[in-house]
Scaffold this active site. Structure first.
Site, PDB file in Angstrom:
ATOM      1  N   LYS A  78       0.852  -1.186   0.000  1.00 41.56           N
ATOM      2  CA  LYS A  78       0.000   0.000   0.000  1.00 41.56           C
ATOM      3  C   LYS A  78       0.895   1.245   0.000  1.00 41.56           C
ATOM      4  O   LYS A  78       1.936   1.268   0.665  1.00 41.56           O
ATOM      5  CB  LYS A  78      -0.896  -0.025   1.236  1.00 41.56           C
ATOM      6  CG  LYS A  78      -1.924   1.094   1.325  1.00 41.56           C
ATOM      7  CD  LYS A  78      -2.794   0.894   2.557  1.00 41.56           C
ATOM      8  CE  LYS A  78      -3.801   2.004   2.753  1.00 41.56           C
ATOM      9  NZ  LYS A  78      -4.644   1.782   3.947  1.00 41.56           N
ATOM     10  N   SER A 111      -9.316   2.754   3.234  1.00 39.68           N
ATOM     11  CA  SER A 111      -8.283   3.401   2.455  1.00 39.68           C
ATOM     12  C   SER A 111      -7.434   2.432   1.634  1.00 39.68           C
ATOM     13  O   SER A 111      -6.645   2.869   0.790  1.00 39.68           O
ATOM     14  CB  SER A 111      -7.372   4.209   3.401  1.00 39.68           C
ATOM     15  OG  SER A 111      -6.672   3.367   4.310  1.00 39.68           O
ATOM     16  N   SER A 168     -10.075   0.344   7.319  1.00 38.91           N
ATOM     17  CA  SER A 168      -9.479   0.439   5.987  1.00 38.91           C
ATOM     18  C   SER A 168      -9.008  -0.861   5.374  1.00 38.91           C
ATOM     19  O   SER A 168      -8.595  -0.877   4.217  1.00 38.91           O
ATOM     20  CB  SER A 168      -8.319   1.436   6.012  1.00 38.91           C
ATOM     21  OG  SER A 168      -8.794   2.742   6.201  1.00 38.91           O
TER      22      SER A 168
END
Length: 474
Positions: A75, A150, A174
């Site tokens: 990520k 996210s 997230s």
């Protein structure tokens, strides 16, 4: 030649093929790159591509680990030395990490080849992935909708079968939010299960943690076996597991006491298809022999207000550190209006308000601990509305008042488990009439990922989801 069967395997399966020399790590990387080229122009999930880094890993020789040779994506919030890490922010678009984070190093030690980074909203602040820097990440099930946030890029990439498992992180939902929106499996570990150093001991006041989203349950469990455990800077540690997490998948869960609700924690009405899916899941669990009853915790404080204060003050610190590095104040040319507003409001917040928010989080945590004296698992919807439409949340608007009502409607139930530190997972068990995934969230006592992995393995066998392929896929 392309490895045509690549999409039929989870990461454990791909690693086994490499181990048997039926396919090489280079062939797997080439296939992942080809799949990225095919589908990423549509979904915009892989925003930092460093194929040369992965190639050099393979040339040097990959470590002998549980995922040796498997392509992997970080990520775009985590540090990997020598690669670009933007955190979704324009001001950091050219930032190159000068060291590697502990979690990223543990990923490397599993033997994966890291060929890029997945999209995140700016600093991971929103439950949709639509940064100004990179633009929206779209849902492979319907490109007009968000893949969640996210960890929206990670979930979209896994759902679209670019790769079977990818790094994700969770400070208020997230991992679980994009897992639900994109139709993949995502488990948020117990607080301090996986490391966050070396630059910090905890994230967002202990709310944040890192792990993965995946197609299979066993990939998540095997990865947790490889990642978990303290580091020298850990301020506290999670309870040790009784046995490897990978041994829990396929293990009989026994007759669990499962409480459930089809309502929002605020008592608000939720999407009727999601409510119906929760009830259908409760019936499925009862049919599997579990004791199921309708029962939900009553929270002593507002999770939304609590997380707003905690995250806002952490965002203000991030902005201050960027300003110190730049030697000037940042503007809306550097950061999104939402980020600036959060930072500005937090700088006016008294320190006592931060302590009060920590106390509220503790009260929520204590209430949940008491609630789980009466059950082993709690079932509720991961999201209380279908995946957001692209553009529904506008972080560059001069009027941000539209955001709070959306968050209350969309994801009111995820952050409480960040406050309590309990493990919670989103399992892709339902789809609505429009063909969008509806994840079901299961939580357990602090430190008890084992029960969740056993239950997830049972559900995966009873209602497999790997054969559900989105319209946009490699």
């Amino acid at each position: 030649m392309a490895f045509k069967e690549y999409g039929d395997y989870d990461a454990v399966g791909l690693a086994e093929l490499v181990r048997r020399k039926q396919v090489s790590a280079r062939e797997l990387l080439d296939e992942a790159i080809a799949r990225t080229a095919k589908v990423d122009p549509q979904i915009n999930a892989v925003v930092v591509k460093h194929y040369d880094y992965a190639g050099r890993q393979i040339e040097r020789g990959l470590p002998d680990g549980p995922f040796t040779g498997v392509p992997f994506l970080l990520k775009d919030l985590d540090l990997l030395e020598g690669t670009r890490t933007t955190s979704g922010a324009t001001v950091l678009k050219d930032f190159v990490a000068d060291h590697t984070g502990t979690l990223a190093q543990r990923f490397l030690d599993t033997g994966v080849s890291i060929f890029g980074k997945t999209s995140s909203p700016e600093f991971g602040l929103m439950p949709t992935t639509e940064s100004r820097l990179f633009g929206p990440t779209r849902n492979p099930w319907n490109l007009e909708h968000s893949s969640g946030g996210s960890s929206g890029g990670a979930a979209a990439a896994v759902a679209a079968r670019i790769l079977p498992v990818a790094h994700a992180s969770d400070g208020g939902g997230s991992i679980r939010i994009p897992a639900s929106a994109s139709g993949v499996f995502g488990l948020k570990p117990t607080r301090a299960r996986n490391p966050l150093g070396p630059d910090r001991g905890e994230g967002w006041g202990g709310f944040a943690c890192g792990h993965v989203v995946s197609i299979s349950v066993r990939d998540s469990a095997v990865m947790m076996d490889a990642l978990h455990g303290p580091e020298p800077s850990s301020p506290y540690v999670a309870p040790p597991p009784e046995r490897p997490f990978s041994q829990e998948v396929g293990r009989e869960p026994g007759r669990l006491r499962i409480s459930f609700t089809d309502k929002s924690p605020y008592g608000d009405a939720i999407d009727p298809e999601i409510a119906a899916a929760v009830r259908e899941t409760a019936s499925l669990l009862a049919g599997l022999g579990h004791h199921v009853e309708e029962r939900a915790p009553g929270l002593p404080a507002d999770p939304a207000a609590t997380i707003t204060t905690i995250v806002g003050t952490n965002t203000a610190l991030t902005v201050r550190l960027i300003e110190q590095r730049l030697g000037r104040e940042v503007t809306d040319k550097d950061l999104e209006i939402l980020t600036l507003a959060q930072s500005h409001n937090a700088r006016k917040t008294p320190a006592t308000d931060y302590v009060a928010a920590q106390l509220a989080a503790f009260q929520i945590s204590r209430t949940l601990a008491d609630f789980f004296e009466g059950c082993d698992v709690f079932l509720c919807p991961t999201l209380c509305a279908p995946p957001l439409r692209i553009g529904e949340i506008d972080t560059m608007s001069n009027d941000l008042s539209h955001i709070a009502p959306i968050l209350r409607r969309y994801m009111p139930g995820t952050s409480m488990f960040n406050m309590s530190g309990q493990p919670a997972m989103s399992v892709p068990l339902a789809w609505n009439r429009a063909g969008l995934p509806l994840g079901m969230m299961f939580s357990a006592r602090f430190g008890d990922e084992a029960t969740l992995f056993r239950l997830a393995g049972q559900l995966e066998q009873e209602r497999p989801w790997r054969n559900k392929i989105p319209p946009v896929s490699a």
